[in-house]
Design an enzyme around this catalytic site. Structure first.
Site, short mmCIF file in Angstrom:
data_model
loop_
_atom_site.label_atom_id
_atom_site.label_comp_id
_atom_site.label_asym_id
_atom_site.label_seq_id
_atom_site.Cartn_x
_atom_site.Cartn_y
_atom_site.Cartn_z
N CYS A 31 -8.28 0.99 -4.84
CA CYS A 31 -7.40 0.74 -3.69
C CYS A 31 -7.44 -0.75 -3.37
O CYS A 31 -8.50 -1.29 -3.05
CB CYS A 31 -7.84 1.56 -2.48
N CYS A 79 -8.47 -1.30 0.48
CA CYS A 79 -9.90 -1.12 0.77
C CYS A 79 -10.78 -1.93 -0.17
O CYS A 79 -11.97 -2.13 0.11
CB CYS A 79 -10.28 0.36 0.67
N CYS A 123 -8.31 5.13 3.23
CA CYS A 123 -7.86 5.77 1.99
C CYS A 123 -8.05 7.27 2.12
O CYS A 123 -9.10 7.74 2.58
CB CYS A 123 -8.68 5.25 0.81
N HIS A 179 -9.14 5.90 -8.56
CA HIS A 179 -8.26 4.73 -8.64
C HIS A 179 -8.78 3.64 -7.70
O HIS A 179 -9.47 3.93 -6.72
CB HIS A 179 -6.83 5.10 -8.26
N HIS A 190 -3.30 5.35 0.24
CA HIS A 190 -3.84 4.62 1.39
C HIS A 190 -2.87 4.80 2.54
O HIS A 190 -1.70 4.42 2.45
CB HIS A 190 -4.03 3.14 1.08
N CYS A 191 -3.35 5.40 3.63
CA CYS A 191 -2.48 5.74 4.75
C CYS A 191 -2.64 4.72 5.88
O CYS A 191 -3.73 4.60 6.45
CB CYS A 191 -2.80 7.14 5.27
#
Length: 362
Positions: A139, A142, A159, A137, A152-153
């Site tokens: 992000c 990013c 990611c 996928h 995404h943390c």
């Protein structure tokens, strides 16, 4: 142009604020536990030694896994998923979605792709200009396509995906153990300070606050760690939990599940001695995954995909016939769960491919 550049720089700087906050809390907890508790509060030398040894062991593993989660770059698709120059130019010239999909289907016919969009279209990223592998996928934070993206943390400013998912799980586990150990060993001195059994010193505030912080983080991390353990057992990502991948037979949240033990090995690897270390041991290359829905005949695994027609769905969606990688084949051939179909299903013409029935672990 300049304001946009400045805004991006500010966003990048602000993205490190949660990480800096965690780093400050961890640094303070180290000082509070080692200095204020063990040095100034605990009187027993044996108790000090035991506490300090176990504390530093959990602290090192926690910081190591946290560091690896933060600074391991997200894995991106290889160049084989990028369109050729000619296909890219033709794709950009076409205005009709049907013609664009035809170009993508032609480019993806030899790729190990078994999932599509909900509308049976090839998953293509216009931003990165590549065909998305399964479970990949884009992000937005990013600005890249991430292999087996989970989420995404913000707490790691990175990611979480194929390249660092094991590190993320270990980070949660060791942070949980770290908080549990701190809270459990501080509790008796917390009670003594609270009931005034110990004299008021500068250590009192640190010990009281250390217990509250450790207990609070333990409770919050426990739910997140339990959720991701459940995801590993089901072989799902966070994204796939909310939006099931679409295979030839339609959406299926369990499409990549091979049974709990195989799912665990897919993340942690074959060698159990490395499971608890933040060292990359995950199986596969992140671009293709074993699936219980698209399985090839083992006798055909060595045959070049160029000599076989692509499988297609009812919506004329082409599916590749490329064999699985060696590391993935180990997952599929390790026990007797993979058996050929019975005699009642062998009424096919001579020379036709045999099929395999998958008997999965419940």
């Amino acid at each position: 142009m300049a304001p946009s550049h400045v805004l991006k720089c500010c966003q990048k700087v602000l993205a490190w604020v949660p990480v800096a906050f965690i780093a400050l809390v961890v640094a303070w907890s180290y000082y509070a536990y080692v200095v204020e508790l063990c040095v100034f509060t605990i009187s027993s030398t044996a108790e000090k030694v035991v506490y300090l040894v176990v504390f530093h062991l959990s602290f090192v593993m926690f910081v190591w896994s946290y560091w690896k989660t933060i600074f391991t770059s997200p894995a991106s698709p290889s160049n084989e998923f990028c369109l050729s120059k000619a296909d890219k130019e033709q794709y950009e010239k076409e205005e009709r979605p049907e013609s664009q999909q035809e170009i993508l289907r032609r480019a993806a016919k030899d790729l190990p792709i078994y999932t599509t969009t909900a509308s049976r279209a090839i998953r293509y990223c216009d931003r990165c200009q590549l065909i998305k592998p399964d479970r990949c996928h884009h992000c937005s934070a990013c600005d890249i396509c991430v292999l087996k993206m989970d989420h995404h943390c913000p707490w790691v400013n990175n990611c979480v995906g194929f390249s660092n998912y094991k590190f993320f799980l270990l980070f949660l586990m060791y942070s949980l153990l770290y908080c549990l150990f701190v809270a459990a060993t501080v509790l008796q001195y917390f009670i003594k300070f609270w009931t005034n059994e110990l004299p008021d010193t500068h250590a009192k505030f640190h010990v009281l606050f250390l217990f509250f912080v450790a207990a609070m983080f333990f409770i919050s991390i426990l739910s997140l760690f339990s959720y991701h353990c459940w995801l590993v057992g089901k072989n799902r990502s966070t994204i796939e939990t909310f939006r099931a991948p679409t295979f030839r037979n339609g959406p299926d949240k369990n499409g990549f599940s091979l049974g709990c033990s195989k799912n665990l090995r897919e993340v942690f690897g074959d060698e159990k001695k490395y499971w608890l270390l933040p060292i990359f041991t995950s199986l596969g290359d992140g671009c293709n995954f074993p699936t219980r829905l698209v399985i090839m005949d083992p006798e055909q695994l060595t045959v070049s995909s160029q000599n076989e027609p692509a499988k297609s769905s009812g919506a004329n969606q082409s599916f590749p016939t490329r064999p699985l990688s060696e590391s993935q084949n180990r997952l599929l051939a390790s026990d007797s769960q993979w058996a050929e179909s019975g005699p009642e299903e062998e009424n096919v013409k001579s020379g036709a491919k045999k099929h395999i029935i998958v008997s999965l672990e419940s």
